[in-house]
Write a protein that holds these residues in place. Sequence first.
Motif, short mmCIF file in Angstrom:
data_model
loop_
_atom_site.label_atom_id
_atom_site.label_comp_id
_atom_site.label_asym_id
_atom_site.label_seq_id
_atom_site.Cartn_x
_atom_site.Cartn_y
_atom_site.Cartn_z
N GLN A 358 52.17 -3.64 -11.89
CA GLN A 358 52.29 -5.09 -12.02
C GLN A 358 51.32 -5.62 -13.08
OE1 GLN A 358 51.77 -7.14 -8.33
NE2 GLN A 358 52.25 -9.15 -9.17
N SER A 363 57.26 -4.76 -14.22
CA SER A 363 57.73 -5.35 -12.96
C SER A 363 58.72 -4.46 -12.22
CB SER A 363 58.36 -6.72 -13.23
OG SER A 363 57.41 -7.59 -13.80
N MET A 367 58.16 -3.23 -8.44
CA MET A 367 59.10 -3.57 -7.35
C MET A 367 59.64 -2.31 -6.69
SD MET A 367 59.43 -6.84 -6.87
CE MET A 367 61.02 -7.57 -6.54
N PHE A 370 56.88 -1.10 -4.33
CA PHE A 370 56.71 -1.99 -3.18
C PHE A 370 57.88 -1.86 -2.19
CE2 PHE A 370 54.17 -4.86 -6.24
CZ PHE A 370 53.01 -4.14 -5.98
N ASN A 371 59.08 -1.67 -2.71
CA ASN A 371 60.23 -1.46 -1.82
C ASN A 371 60.14 -0.11 -1.11
OD1 ASN A 371 61.91 -3.85 -1.99
ND2 ASN A 371 62.27 -3.33 -4.12
N ALA A 388 53.37 -5.20 1.56
CA ALA A 388 54.38 -4.97 0.51
C ALA A 388 55.13 -6.26 0.18
CB ALA A 388 55.36 -3.89 0.96
N LEU A 389 55.50 -7.02 1.21
CA LEU A 389 56.19 -8.29 0.98
C LEU A 389 55.32 -9.25 0.17
CD1 LEU A 389 57.78 -8.74 4.51
CD2 LEU A 389 59.06 -8.55 2.36
N ARG A 391 53.08 -8.41 -2.04
CA ARG A 391 53.07 -7.95 -3.44
C ARG A 391 54.40 -8.28 -4.12
NH1 ARG A 391 48.86 -6.13 -1.24
NH2 ARG A 391 47.36 -4.80 -2.30
N ILE A 392 55.51 -8.11 -3.39
CA ILE A 392 56.82 -8.45 -3.97
C ILE A 392 56.85 -9.94 -4.32
CG2 ILE A 392 59.27 -8.73 -3.41
CD1 ILE A 392 59.03 -6.12 -1.77
N LYS A 408 59.49 -14.56 0.51
CA LYS A 408 58.88 -13.26 0.85
C LYS A 408 57.52 -13.46 1.50
CE LYS A 408 62.18 -10.69 -0.87
NZ LYS A 408 63.06 -9.90 0.03
#
Length: 714
Positions: A358, A363, A367, A370-371, A388-389, A391-392, A408
């Motif tokens: 990031q 990006s 992502m 993080f997913n 994680a949410l 960071r998303i 999120k």
Amino acid sequence: MALRNFLSRLTGAEPALSPLETELRRLSESGDAARHDNQLDLALDIYRQGLTLARDNGLTAGQEIFLGQIGALLTQQSRFDEAETNLNEALALANESGDAARRARALLNLGAYQLRRENVAQAQRHLEQSLELARPTGDSTLVGLGLANLADVYLKQDNPTYALRLLKEAIMLFQTSRNTGQITYIFGRLGQAHIGTGEADKGRKYLAQAIRGSQESNQPDQEFLWSNALADELYKESQLGEALKLYERAEALRAQLGNLPANLGVRNLLNQGTAFQRVGDNDKALDFTNRALEQARAAGQADVEALALVNLGSIEQGLKQYGEAEASYTQAIALYAERIKNQAERVNAMLALGSLYQEQHQSDKAMEIFNQVIEVASANDPIGRAHALRRIGSVLEKQGNLAEAIEKWSEALALYERAAETTAMVRLLCDIGAARRTLSGIGAALQDYERATVLLTNVKDPNTRGLVLSNVATLYTDLGQVETAQSFYQESIQLARQLANRRAESLRLGNFAWFYIVTGKPSEGIKLLEDAIAISRQLDDKLLVAVQTNNLALAYYELRDYKTAEGLYGQALAAAESLSETRWRAIFQSNLGRTYLAQGRKDEAQALFDQSLPVSRAAGDQEATARTLARIGELRVVENKLDEADQAAREAETIARKWGYRKGQADAIMVRSGVERARGNQEQAERHMRDAQRLYAILHDPTANELAQALNKA
């Protein structure tokens, strides 16, 4: 009874009765003295001489004493197989004797050995057996040592309450014997137990007492142990300056002592590395972290190796050594996936890698990571999923998708709330509040910030407290609640300094300076900004340098020193060249345009307004858009293009009112006042002026006083 008396004479508790006893006692004491002076090879040689002498004379009790001393020394040298052989032989001799005290002593030594090897279950079994045998003998030293070592077991099992109970019994026994070394040891363990039960203040006092006791009794091994323990506690409390002093003392003792428990040494090095990183000393941070990594690998400690790799990646990331950081994080993740069953730490390592991508504006990669974290965390790890949410959401925010980011973040907030993770909640509420403010204005953000402030009473972490206070102070400044804002700014700066967090200190000094500028004290703002910029340059933080230089220019503008302001705005623009976020450059251009306008350089001002306005609109920066529109309106009044001036001012006022941006609203109303005055509508012009004066007064903007005087003369 004869055996008991012999042991007492051999250990110095009673006078020796024979030349043999005198010599055995001399060898025992000489070996202890050499060990105390860290002459370990000499101590081992002396103990072996004593063992040989006891064997030659058929004295099994004497053999037990020396076998125990040899076993303890070999354990200290991490020569575990040899140590266990000697300790088991001592136990066998004690069992043959049938004497409870001798068996208790041998089992105690084996229990201490197993503790050193982190074999907690075996240690507990030996120590409980030792204590059961020792209590009926009335030997307070044996009972006290058994209680102290068994307390260690319960501390390692995260049962500090029961450990505390055992230690309180042990301290009563040792105080009777007046054995300073044993009392010091118990004080140290009492400190750890009190910390474990949540009595941190009491725990730190006991640890400090243990350090003083070990210094007074010349026990560097204990001073090392308790200095590290207290330093670790201060580190957790973010008292980094005091922690580092103790760590440095422990380092000197480490060199003096030589052989230390591997686990203690490695984790101590890790903490020191992180502490130095947080105070901005990256060279020392790298040194300690690399040393921890090497020791963990040599000792085969995969879990500590992975932690060291994550810490190393963080330091490398801070130094913008992105390739090295990626490699460190990737190695750590592989260790967690293949060898270490610690899902929480695996998630942390993956989040660190995603944050690295990031930061590099990758990006898609961020992502993807993080997913993956969400998949790894699943339903069994709601905190990992929440991280994680969050960071998303931050990726979406950078992409300008604020509504999706808030969605999120709100999901993450609910997970934090269910898990009672208050610290994470208040930090996230600040993120949500900032996004709502950008989307819908100050009023929309107020509820989030106020909730964060209320929850802050349950948060002990000074980093989080400083962050929230700084954010809320900025909001309260815009709302005109200047006394509260000033108090929050001052406390947030004090916390940053207490934590030796240089970046936070610089950021908050700059924000406090802006507070002084907008409330009519630009000279005080200049002093703070000069300090802030000096720190930002040391940190090589280009964004902070650019923003703070822009604010310094604003201070000089308010002092009507337009030439100095012009030069500083130019520096801010030059610094912004390397920044990826064009919205900052647009803000600086608009500010420089206003400075040109104040000097009558209309064409140059127009050129900058033309460049900045489209960028601010595209970025959704409504406050910057409102400011630039008001300035364009002011320029049009000067050019006598009154319809265009009125149109620009009305749009600026509408945007500012919607966003709760009172300063922008007041500025736009003043342009409308100028339009009406130019048209000859004096009454309408004064009405607008009064409306603007009221808004400026709420904000404690000095323009309010100037307008009040003008209205009184009218």
